[in-house]
Write a protein that holds these residues in place. Structure first.
Motif, mmCIF file in Angstrom:
data_model
loop_
_atom_site.group_PDB
_atom_site.id
_atom_site.type_symbol
_atom_site.label_atom_id
_atom_site.label_comp_id
_atom_site.label_asym_id
_atom_site.label_seq_id
_atom_site.Cartn_x
_atom_site.Cartn_y
_atom_site.Cartn_z
ATOM 1 N N ALA A 23 50.128 43.766 54.805
ATOM 2 C CA ALA A 23 49.163 44.491 53.970
ATOM 3 C C ALA A 23 48.511 43.530 52.991
ATOM 4 O O ALA A 23 47.304 43.586 52.728
ATOM 5 N N ARG A 24 49.321 42.621 52.470
ATOM 6 C CA ARG A 24 48.785 41.644 51.518
ATOM 7 C C ARG A 24 47.884 40.639 52.210
ATOM 8 O O ARG A 24 46.872 40.214 51.662
ATOM 9 N N PHE B 124 44.633 42.135 52.532
ATOM 10 C CA PHE B 124 44.018 42.163 51.198
ATOM 11 C C PHE B 124 43.551 40.760 50.787
ATOM 12 O O PHE B 124 42.425 40.581 50.304
ATOM 13 N N ASN C 294 42.238 49.677 46.103
ATOM 14 C CA ASN C 294 43.097 50.515 46.947
ATOM 15 C C ASN C 294 44.040 49.652 47.780
ATOM 16 O O ASN C 294 45.209 49.989 47.958
ATOM 17 N N MET C 295 43.526 48.549 48.255
ATOM 18 C CA MET C 295 44.366 47.677 49.066
ATOM 19 C C MET C 295 45.497 47.091 48.224
ATOM 20 O O MET C 295 46.635 46.982 48.678
ATOM 21 N N HIS C 296 45.163 46.715 47.004
ATOM 22 C CA HIS C 296 46.179 46.160 46.106
ATOM 23 C C HIS C 296 47.248 47.212 45.796
ATOM 24 O O HIS C 296 48.449 46.928 45.806
ATOM 25 N N ASN D 150 48.153 49.650 47.642
ATOM 26 C CA ASN D 150 48.984 49.809 48.839
ATOM 27 C C ASN D 150 50.051 48.721 48.923
ATOM 28 O O ASN D 150 51.192 48.984 49.299
ATOM 29 N N GLU E 206 46.854 50.595 57.127
ATOM 30 C CA GLU E 206 45.767 51.130 56.301
ATOM 31 C C GLU E 206 44.942 49.986 55.697
ATOM 32 O O GLU E 206 43.709 50.034 55.699
ATOM 33 N N ASN E 207 45.609 48.960 55.196
ATOM 34 C CA ASN E 207 44.855 47.849 54.617
ATOM 35 C C ASN E 207 44.006 47.140 55.665
ATOM 36 O O ASN E 207 42.914 46.659 55.364
ATOM 37 N N CYS E 208 44.510 47.064 56.878
ATOM 38 C CA CYS E 208 43.704 46.437 57.938
ATOM 39 C C CYS E 208 42.504 47.304 58.277
ATOM 40 O O CYS E 208 41.405 46.797 58.515
#
Ligand SMILES: Cc1cc2nc3c(=O)[nH]c(=O)nc-3n(C[C@H](O)[C@H](O)[C@H](O)COP(=O)(O)OP(=O)(O)OC[C@H]3O[C@@H](n4cnc5c(N)ncnc54)[C@H](O)[C@@H]3O)c2cc1C
Lengths: 496, 369
Positions: free
Chosen positions: A307-308, A311, A340-342, A344, A437-439
């Motif tokens: 996820a990071r 991001f 939002n990504m952060h 997550n 979700e982040n992708c």
């Protein structure tokens, strides 16, 4: 050839990102200091040494689906990544499976999710060896890893559970009675004979030894489980096809075929039937739960890193891409996406750290799992002992194995086991959902930059999807959380 | 060009279905190996031969003069089997649309019969920084600079590309012949999805083109109209992929046993399938209505909203289409992972998803002023 580039980012300060550990430092300065140092070392390794390989390796797989990432495995070996979790007195680096393992996994995955996949097969194998509590095999495996870590083809292992007709069903002990199993072991003079096929085995085509789990009686699998070590070249064992996967290509997903494959006695890590006493009845469940507790938490950390990674790439590109005349980073909608990504990432991190703490509590009396104190880890006497043949024989004896199993069994309460189960599933579900979700968000908001291979985002998208599928699908893990958290307090509720 | 009559629509539908079944279904994975396998020119030619690709062109230009409803319906059925081939037809049709709309008869004569035309389908010309510049010289123009990620560039005969007119703020569309040695194409760029749709960066240090090749001097204000016409086709593509994912997931989950029953009988699997079903089933009505509005010349917000709805829902739903197959969804064999990549790629047609949302609101506010 395109390469992943990074900005110098002061943003990634240990205290900002691991506030709970920073708080703990006041009470446990040595542990936290060790974690921080190991994390800094990992961060250096992935950025300096791993990053240059990431995109070029992935391209080679696209070009040639039979490519095997030996170069990446050599890199891991050369930098001691294959012995990280093996105690110092066994010749490893002694990071153990503690906080460091999780925090470092996140770091690795933030640069290359697929590298973790490659290491994951090996790690799963090690977790199975640890939890089988067979010190004889453990020290042999540990020796070989340490001995061959600088080879052309470093020594790694894998762990084979899944069968063509049984995936979810072999992830959960409660489901075994319903599973359509096709693998079965049979007692034979000098050991056991294995038959059947395993599929999707991570690192299979890279591994020298394979940790294989199958029952002696398919009809009574949960009570007759066996765990075996099968070496390449053993008659009756062969590698089948290598799957063509969406992503996660650095590690192979392999088919293992057993056709009357004889496993010698000393390579049987655990055969439940050898411990027929009533008190060991739940032993297999304990082993599987232990392995899953560790590996699902690990997938949570690995997912958080993924996820990071999405991001990080998005942020890097947002500083460089102009849209309608203005750099993305200045536009409110882009800021909303990035934030939002952060969020997550922070949620996913919270979940895996929590799960790690639950593991440390649940397995508090099993240093093999949560890490040895440094006086033991670095002990010269233990190191010496582990090199003595008489001591090895003693460790590998049936008597010793029984003693350790008994100790471990009695040291994990049902409550602790349930907590481990629900928290590790939760870390896995939250992490992998946040990774995916982040992708999704990154590809959506970057437009064409998110779609082309050379920008590094599309690869993470392909890598991430696996995280929701393996180590139990997220559906199965949700049922697992329900079972071990909610259902426990609702007498009579029917699950599975 | 008006609304299609039902018989005509049915005939095209049947041809498309048959073509998808015969030419695409079993070969979609091979097409997806590009650029590490040959581009599949044969299938594009075959689609043309059976009358699936030139449908929007007038008869005098070799077409069958159909509307968006027919075209969208065709793309839906092709995309159900292989989104790349469907996308090739769409991108090529966008190029043709640009030439038909703005090109002089001589250009139309020459390029509407081209095998393939490249068109920048991922971004509207005024959104990205202006990489290409056009300077007036004599009777023509000299183009200088770079166009990134141009769909079909590696295989097309000619391309429609944006360039800023030097000395102005205006962005123009030019038609450039890609066989001209003055323009170079990068190696094909590997993409997340639609890998059978080759894309590359174009670059030129000075390409002279005749004045007639200036298709449209103000693409910034003219392009939205062109893109708007093709929204139903892009929606049809996304819905087609979702439908393919839905059918594959249903078929698989009816055969696969876990926990002692076929997995379609597990409610969690049904929840996954329902996510795909929602867009696969309702999407056809949505893009059909979008297409009829275009064919009847009605400007409706359904164009913008329908595109957002179908592409976004489809791209999320096909992830559940993978999930329903577990590990088998993640490997190429059942085509589910390809569909997940394809749908995500389609979502970025005509600009990033959130940008399309912002443009929707901008349009609404402008109209309500
Ligand atoms: C790249 C890759 C690497 C892997 N590495 C390894 C490895 O190293 N070792 C190993 O042993 N395995 C490995 N696996 C296997 C992995 O653990 C399985 O794929 C996973 O457990 C799911 O099993 P399955 O694929 O058979 O899916 P299925 O079990 O067939 O599941 C299909 C669908 O049905 C749903 N479902 C199934 N049962 C139920 C139920 N009872 N209730 C509700 N829903 C249900 C699932 O959620 C899923 O959506 C790997 C898989 C992949 C793809």
């Amino acid at each position: 050839m395109s390469q992943l580039n990074f900005d110098q980012d002061e943003r990634f300060d240990f205290d900002d990102n691991f506030p709970s550990l920073a708080a703990l430092a006041k009470y446990e300065p040595t542990i936290v200091e060790r974690v921080r140092k190991s994390w800094e070392d990992e961060r250096h390794f992935v950025r300096e040494h791993l990053a240059p390989l990431v995109l070029s390796e992935d391209l080679q797989h696209a070009q040639n689906p039979d490519h095997i990432s030996w170069e990446m495995l050599r890199l891991a070996g050369r930098h001691g990544r294959l012995v990280q979790y093996i105690p110092g007195f066994m010749g490893g680096k002694g990071n153990s499976l503690g906080i460091s393992m999780m925090v470092n996994l996140e770091e690795q995955a933030s640069v290359d999710c697929a590298f973790c996949g490659m290491m994951g097969g090996h790690g799963l194998g090690l977790a199975a060896v640890f939890m089988s509590l067979n010190l004889g095999v453990l020290r042999r495996v540990a020796d070989r890893i340490a001995e061959h870590q600088n080879d052309e083809k470093p020594y790694v292992i894998d762990c084979a559970i899944t069968e063509p007709t049984a995936g979810t069903d072999v992830e959960e002990v409660e489901l075994y009675p319903k599973a359509r199993l096709m693998c079965q072991a049979k007692h034979a003079s000098g050991g056991a004979v294995l038959n059947g096929r395993k599929v999707f085995i991570s690192t299979g085509h890279m591994a020298t030894d394979h940790i294989v789990i199958m029952p002696f009686d398919q009809k009574n699998a949960e009570n007759t489980m066996g765990c075996f070590l099968v070496s390449n070249g053993t008659p009756g064992f062969s590698l089948g096809r290598m799957e063509r996967k969406m992503g996660q290509r650095a590690g192979s997903a392999s088919e293992l075929i057993f056709d009357n494959c004889l496993v010698p006695e000393e390579n049987i890590l655990l055969a439940q039937e050898q411990f027929p006493e009533e008190k060991f009845k739940q032993q297999f469940k304990l082993v599987l739960h232990g392995v899953l507790g560790i590996t699902r938490t690990a997938v949570g950390a690995w997912s958080t890193g993924t996820a990071r990674g999405a991001f990080d790439r998005a942020l890097y590109l947002a500083k460089r891409i102009k849209y309608k005349g203005r750099t993305l980073i200045h536009q409110q909608w882009a800021q909303a996406f990035l934030t939002n990504m952060h969020i997550n990432v922070m949620m996913a991190r919270g979940a895996y750290l929590n799960s790690q703490f639950v593991l440390m509590r649940g397995f508090e009396r099993i240093p093999l799992v949560i890490g040895f104190p440094s006086w033991m880890n670095d002990s010269a006497i233990l190191y010496w002992l582990f090199r003595q043949n008489w001591y090895r024989k003693f460790l590998g004896s049936r008597w010793m194995h029984g003693q350790i199993m008994d100790y471990v069994r009695s040291s994990i309460s049902e409550d602790q086991d349930a907590r481990v189960q629900q928290m590790s599933s939760l870390a896995k579900v939250v992490g992998s959902d946040m990774a995916m979700e982040n992708c999704q968000l990154a590809t959506e908001f970057l437009g064409q930059a998110g779609l082309r291979h050379d920008q590094g985002v599309e690869k993470i998208f392909r890598d991430a999807k696996l995280l929701q599928i393996f180590e139990g699908t997220n559906q199965l893990n949700r049922l697992n959380i329900f079972t071990h958290y909610l259902a426990r307090h609702i007498p009579g509720v029917e699950v599975f | 060009m008006g609304t299609a009559d039902q018989a005509c629509l049915a005939a095209f539908r049947e041809t498309a279905q048959r073509f998808a079944q015969k030419e695409l279904k079993t070969r979609a994975l091979d097409f997806d190996r590009y650029p590490y396998a040959e581009f599949n020119a044969g299938v594009v030619r075959a689609a043309r031969e059976v009358g699936l690709s030139q449908v929007l062109l007038p008869e005098e230009r070799g077409g069958t003069c159909q509307g968006m409803e027919v075209f969208s319906e065709i793309l839906f059925f092709l995309a159900e089997a292989d989104a790349s081939v469907a996308a090739i037809l769409l991108i090529n049709a966008l190029g043709q649309g640009a030439i038909l709309k703005w090109g002089k008869p001589s250009l139309q004569e020459k390029y509407l019969s081209a095998d393939l035309l490249a068109f920048p389908v991922y971004d509207s010309p005024s959104d990205l920084p202006k990489g290409m510049e056009a300077e007036k010289k004599g009777n023509g123009y000299v183009l200088k600079g770079k166009v990134e990620y141009l769909a079909l560039a590696p295989v097309a005969e000619a391309a429609v590309i944006p360039a800023v007119l030097k000395g102005t703020e205006k962005i123009a569309f030019f038609l450039v012949d890609l066989n001209n040695p003055g323009i170079s194409r990068s190696a094909p760029v590997l993409s997340l999805g639609l890998r059978g749709v080759p894309a590359a960066d174009l670059e030129t240090a000075g390409l002279e083109v005749p004045a007639d090749n200036l298709l449209c001097p103000d693409a910034g204000s003219e392009y939205p109209g062109l893109a708007a016409r093709f929204r139903p086709a892009a929606a049809a593509l996304a819905v087609g992929v979702a439908a393919g994912s839905y059918e594959a997931a249903k078929a698989y989950t009816r055969e696969r046993y876990q926990a002692g029953k076929i997995i379609i009988d597990h409610e969690m699997v049904r929840l996954l399938l329902s996510n795909v079903a929602v867009i696969a089933e309702s999407g056809r009505t949505i893009f059909g209505a979008m297409a009829r509005a275009v064919d009847e010349g009605r400007e409706e917000l359904l164009g913008e909203t329908g595109l957002i709805l179908s592409t976004e829902l489809a791209s999320r739903a096909v992830s559940d289409g993978v999930q329903a197959l577990g590990g088998y969804g993640y490997i190429e064999d059942y085509g589910q992972e390809k569909r997940m990549r394809d749908a995500k790629q389609i979502e970025s047609f005509f600009g990033p998803a959130p940008v399309k949302r912002l443009e929707l609101l901008e349009g609404i506010i402008r109209r309500e002023k």
